[in-house]
Design an enzyme around this catalytic site. Structure first.
Site, mmCIF file in Angstrom:
data_model
loop_
_atom_site.group_PDB
_atom_site.id
_atom_site.type_symbol
_atom_site.label_atom_id
_atom_site.label_comp_id
_atom_site.label_asym_id
_atom_site.label_seq_id
_atom_site.Cartn_x
_atom_site.Cartn_y
_atom_site.Cartn_z
ATOM 1 C CG ASP A 78 7.063 -22.389 -12.232
ATOM 2 O OD1 ASP A 78 8.089 -22.737 -12.807
ATOM 3 O OD2 ASP A 78 5.943 -22.362 -12.759
ATOM 4 C CG ASP A 104 5.645 -23.433 -17.971
ATOM 5 O OD1 ASP A 104 6.855 -23.463 -18.213
ATOM 6 O OD2 ASP A 104 5.110 -22.573 -17.252
ATOM 7 C CG ASP A 137 3.014 -19.887 -14.631
ATOM 8 O OD1 ASP A 137 3.847 -20.089 -15.526
ATOM 9 O OD2 ASP A 137 3.198 -19.082 -13.705
HETATM 10 P P1 ATP Z 1 9.210 -18.297 -12.046
HETATM 11 O O1 ATP Z 1 9.740 -19.027 -13.246
HETATM 12 O O2 ATP Z 1 9.662 -18.822 -10.760
HETATM 13 O O3 ATP Z 1 7.759 -18.021 -12.110
HETATM 14 P P2 ATP Z 1 9.701 -15.641 -12.883
HETATM 15 O O4 ATP Z 1 8.309 -15.222 -12.718
HETATM 16 O O5 ATP Z 1 10.768 -14.705 -12.480
HETATM 17 O O6 ATP Z 1 10.009 -16.926 -12.085
HETATM 18 P P3 ATP Z 1 9.448 -15.294 -15.620
HETATM 19 O O7 ATP Z 1 8.057 -14.848 -15.512
HETATM 20 O O8 ATP Z 1 9.841 -16.169 -16.755
HETATM 21 O O9 ATP Z 1 9.929 -16.054 -14.363
HETATM 22 O O10 ATP Z 1 10.341 -13.996 -15.634
HETATM 23 C C1 ATP Z 1 11.686 -14.036 -15.991
HETATM 24 C C2 ATP Z 1 12.308 -12.686 -15.803
HETATM 25 O O11 ATP Z 1 11.677 -11.746 -16.666
HETATM 26 C C3 ATP Z 1 12.132 -12.113 -14.410
HETATM 27 O O12 ATP Z 1 13.123 -12.516 -13.547
HETATM 28 C C4 ATP Z 1 12.205 -10.623 -14.674
HETATM 29 O O13 ATP Z 1 13.524 -10.211 -14.759
HETATM 30 C C5 ATP Z 1 11.549 -10.494 -16.031
HETATM 31 N N1 ATP Z 1 10.139 -10.150 -15.904
HETATM 32 C C6 ATP Z 1 9.190 -10.805 -15.249
HETATM 33 N N2 ATP Z 1 8.001 -10.220 -15.360
HETATM 34 C C7 ATP Z 1 8.180 -9.139 -16.115
HETATM 35 C C8 ATP Z 1 7.331 -8.097 -16.611
HETATM 36 N N3 ATP Z 1 6.052 -8.082 -16.346
HETATM 37 N N4 ATP Z 1 7.891 -7.150 -17.373
HETATM 38 C C9 ATP Z 1 9.185 -7.174 -17.669
HETATM 39 N N5 ATP Z 1 10.030 -8.107 -17.252
HETATM 40 C C10 ATP Z 1 9.567 -9.083 -16.481
#
Ligand code: ATP
Length: 899
Positions: free
Chosen positions: A325, A638, A634
């Site tokens: 990730d 997943d 996480d």
């Molecule tokens: P990774 O998969 O590397 O952990 P990530 O944290 O960006 O990356 P996700 O948590 O799935 O992956 O988030 C996907 C997308 O959702 C983000 O790129 C962002 O645009 C949006 N996002 C993430 N966190 C929030 C939140 N707390 N509230 C609203 N939108 C969010």
């Protein structure tokens, strides 16, 4: 009381003498004493005595003891006692090792135990689930395992998977309303039960029962121990030992037959044959592997890698792809707002930092956009202020929370005027979340769209997702149609700087809509602005990525973030080179047929905007290409990919219970560099297991050759049973164990990963075992023949000493596969050096201490005899060092030819 679901929440709290603020720590301590730990009873563990007695379980050892007793009764009892003492000494060594390993594993298990989020003294705290007591207020989030039986007080689209309890595979949507009738567990929708999984949404509940009194406790009166999984190496070694045992038994039978034919006493020959069998059958090898792996796991935890499944230690060294990730693993997960785009203009870092106005005039049309944007940032946010002033929550959200607070939009204040009345939680598939707030009209600075609109919703999430669902944008000139091109280009530009971009939008409602589905709510939005956050890469990751590459491992980034952001970060870390086209987004991945994807999968380095479910497709495709995959994760979604991966890696800090339970290993610091360190450690542990196997098997074959060949060369049996047992069970054992402390070979991360199916004897190990064993046998037989010919009456003591010392030479030379001992230095493995000295002292004691002379039927050697013994036994050492030298020279030549 089994009627919690029929009581309303006030009655439940009263009955449990608690409140929705939770318990105080003092009353929790008293309740913990009263109700006991919140755990299910486990099967009785093996006691220490049982563990010790288990050491004698081996059939051959029992035969040996029986034979020793019989021969003692007929002949000399001192022999019997000596043999029993040696066998007992060996059992003690085995027991101590097993006990240490068991303790290490128990400690790891404790560390991997789940935690629960409860309110204690009014503050949210994460405590071990074991310490949860009735009356505790528990917070449930998607991915959490329900720690005890709860009466739910608050739910936000909370769905719970109850298959473990009811067998129902579809998640149950929970409610808080009191239920009128007594009904089966599956229908008690206002309850959440221990051991079930919150798979979506959020909720809060009060603990009504814990431990064995829970519904799970009732059905699991005795929890079955987790089945012990054998590692691939253990399975192969067990099979190998069985086959080898047959060969050794045949050899022992020949030794016995030939000896008896030569006129040796039958009982002596019988004892010799059995001693040889006990010593040479490597049936303890699988157990030694377990011990090495368990102790290795203990070491790994010090490096922040917590092993949940022992075979992972062994297979770490075979990893060829690490799919990681981005957020938090490759990056620091310390988000900070860097730029905002609102009202048609961009504000950048310096401007944002230096120009923080005292307050905003929200009646002023030029500032209204900021007001709405900051309000959304503050209240459409699950971050909370902790007791000590820190902000707790998801880093994306804490960044927004802090940014808004700095500008006078503190969440705690704002929610007084805009209480949250409902929400659609964030999920990484939709990539956005929505919260609904009542407009109480108490905040003067905020103008509602009209008096009839009493509810406002804020939606925040990925820019392109919200953009596609919006109808207008708020600017200083009021609501304007969305200029997709402009916003898209701002979004792209921000992302290409490696920033994570979020969009915030709003919508007004006359009242809270009945239909709270995302499709109905998250549309016709009014865009308020974009927020770009920086999440710097972890400093140590760049080196770790380079190390991966030299070690033949391909690092791959998987992220929910925008492709442009992902590429920028991947470039900074060296995961993709300039101009590399190794990037794909979730939509294309979804549309791509499996065959086409499999063709490309080995060349892809970045997966952006992927949903967690797609990780499974990636793992499967790589595995179909015979790659050995480590995958991090996480979230609750997943879990399938973590289970399927060869090494599933969960995050210790941000990971959900479900992901941890599906994983083989947990990263205690969520850091990519830790995975690479664990791989290195895994390679070292495996190397050392190989060294141990090489050591024991060469030693065994050395003895077998000596005893087997001697009669064919017209020589008497060279060693007495007690000598064989002494060498094998005592003097061999100590240095062998100390091999586990050997540090990593130089260049351990410069070689390609080991093929998981590769034989343990690959790379010339088998040949080395055979040849070195044979050489050892020849040296011993030469010693015997030469001593007898020169009329030395101490010939047997000489052979005994030469064999023991040859094995010391053997262990010193095989410490490294290529480096010479002279370069390594004796002290670079202190435990082994200690074991070497101790063994030497013990061996000399059997020669020079008169009482032991009687027991071992040895004679004190003269100075010259001892020197000759030292000289002859060093042959094995020098032969092995010469072979390493040749190998080094060959490698150098090959390297030179390559460059
Ligand atoms: P990774 O998969 O590397 O952990 P990530 O944290 O960006 O990356 P996700 O948590 O799935 O992956 O988030 C996907 C997308 O959702 C983000 O790129 C962002 O645009 C949006 N996002 C993430 N966190 C929030 C939140 N707390 N509230 C609203 N939108 C969010």
């Amino acid at each position: 009381m089994n009627r919690w679901h029929q009581m309303d929440s006030g009655e439940v709290l009263e009955a449990l003498r608690t409140s929705d603020q939770g318990l105080s720590s003092d009353s929790a301590t008293i309740l913990l004493k009263q109700f006991g730990p919140n755990q299910l009873e486990e099967k009785q563990k093996k006691t220490m005595i049982m563990m010790f007695l288990d050491q004698f379980k081996d059939f051959m050892i029992l035969v040996l003891i029986a034979a020793a007793i019989i021969s003692g009764v007929i002949g000399e009892l001192s022999d019997t006692i000596a043999i029993v003492v040696i066998v007992a000494l060996n059992a003690v060594i085995g027991f101590v090792q097993e006990f240490r390993a068991e303790k290490a594993l128990a400690a790891l298990k404790k560390m991997a135990a789940p935690t629960a989020n409860v309110f204690r003294d009014g503050v949210l705290a994460s405590i071990p689930s074991e310490q949860v007591v009735p009356g505790d207020i528990v917070l449930l989030e998607a991915g959490a395992v329900v720690p005890a039986d709860l009466r739910l007080l608050e739910v936000h689209q909370l769905k719970v998977e109850e298959a473990a309890l009811t067998g129902e595979s579809v998640p149950v949507e929970k409610e808080v309303a009191t239920l009128p009738d007594d009904m089966p567990i599956a229908d008690r929708k206002n309850m959440a039960f221990k051991g079930t999984i919150a798979s979506y949404g959020r909720g809060k509940g009060v603990v009504v029962t814990t431990g064995m009194r829970t519904e799970l406790g009732r059905i699991a009166t005795m929890l079955q121990e987790e089945e012990e999984v054998k590692t691939p190496l253990q399975k192969r070694l067990a099979r190998f030992s069985k086959n080898l045992a047959v060969i050794v038994l045949i050899i022992c039978a020949i030794v016995f037959g030939v000896g008896v034919l030569r006129g040796e006493p039958v009982l002596l020959m019988f004892l010799t044959a059995i001693s040889l069998a006990v010593a040479a059958i490597p049936e303890a090898l699988p157990a030694v592997v377990t011990i090495s792996l368990a102790l290795g796991a203990r070491k790994l935890v010090k490096q922040n890698a917590l092993i949940r499944k022992l075979p992972a230690v062994e297979t770490l060294g075979s990893v060829t792809f690490i799919c990681s990730d981005k957020t938090g693993t490759l990056t620091q997960n310390k988000m900070r707002v860097e730029e905002i785009y609102a009202g048609n203009s961009v504000m950048k870092t310096e401007e944002l930092r230096t120009n923080v106005p005292e307050g905003y005039d929200c009646n002023n049309p030029t500032e209204i956009t900021f007001c709405n944007l900051f309000l959304g940032m503050a209240i459409s946010n699950d971050a909370v202020a902790g007791g000590d002033g820190t902000v707790m929550g998801d880093p994306t959200e804490t960044a927004l929370y802090t940014f808004a607070r700095e500008r006078g939009f503190a969440k705690e204040e704002m929610v007084k005027s805009f209480p949250r009345v409902s929400e659609i939680p964030f999920d990484s598939e939709r990539k956005c979340m929505t919260t609904f707030h009542e407009i109480t009209g108490e905040w003067q600075g905020f103008q509602s769209k009209s008096d009839t609109m009493r509810v406002i919703s804020f939606t925040k999430g990925a820019a392109e997702v919200l953009l596609a669902r919006s109808g207008s944008v708020l600017t200083s000139d009021g609501l304007q149609p969305v200029d997709h091109e402009e916003i898209n280009s701002v979004n792209e530009r921000m992302a290409s700087d490696g920033l994570r971009v979020l969009c915030i939008a709003m919508r007004h409602w006359p009242e809270l809509p009945d239909n709270l589905s995302p499709e109905y709510v998250e549309k016709e939005l009014t865009i308020l602005g974009l927020i770009a956050m920086i999440d710097p890469p972890r400093e140590e990751v760049k080196d770790a990525v380079t190390l991966c590459k030299t070690a033949g491992i391909t690092p791959v980034m998987i992220t929910g973030d925008h492709p442009v952001t992902a590429r920028a970060i991947a470039r900074q870390l060296g995961i993709v080179g300039d101009g590399m086209k190794a990037i794909i987004n979730g939509r294309d991945l979804e549309a791509m047929p499996l065959e086409e994807f499999e063709e490309k999968v080995e060349h892809l380095r970045v997966y952006a905007r992927v949903a967690p479910e797609q990780k499974l497709k990636i793992v499967k495709a790589l595995q179909d290409k015979n790659q050995f995959v480590a995958m991090t994760g996480d979230g609750v979604n997943d879990a399938p990919a973590l289970k399927r991966a060869d090494i599933g890696i969960a995050m210790g800090i941000t990971g959900t219970d479900v992901s941890k339970e599906a994983s083989h290993m947990v990263l205690l610091d969520d850091n990519f560099a830790t995975i690479v360190r664990a791989v290195k450690e895994g390679r070292r542990i495996f190397d050392n297991i190989r060294k141990f196997i090489q050591y024991t098997m060469t030693s065994n074959s050395g003895e077998i050759w000596t005893i087997f060949l001697a009669p064919f060369l017209g020589l008497p049996i060279p060693l007495l049973p007690i000598h064989i047992l002494w060498i094998n069970l005592v003097t061999d054992g100590l240095p062998g164990l100390a091999l586990a402390a050997e540090s990593a070979e130089k260049g351990i991360m410069n070689r390609p990963p080991r093929q998981p199916q590769e034989s343990i004897f690959a790379g010339g190990l088998g040949v080395r075992i055979f040849l070195v064993g044979l050489l050892m046998g020849f040296v011993c037989i030469f010693t015997q023949a030469w001593s007898i010919r020169t009329g030395d009456v101490h010939w047997q003591t000489m052979v005994f000493t030469v064999l023991c010392l040859s094995q010391m030479g053997n262990v010193l030379a095989l410490r490294s596969e290529s480096e010479s001992l002279f370069k390594q230095g004796m002290l670079s493995n202190k435990p082994l050096f200690g074991a070497f000295l101790l063994t030497l002292v013990l061996q000399l004691a059997t020669i020079y201490i008169p009482v032991l002379n009687k027991v071992f039927k040895t004679h004190p050697l003269s100075f010259w005899e001892l020197m000759i013994a030292f000289g002859l036994s060093s042959i094995v050492f020098f032969a092995m060092e010469t072979e390493k030298l040749i190998r080094r020279m060959r490698n150098k030549k090959a390297m030179a030819a390559l460059s």
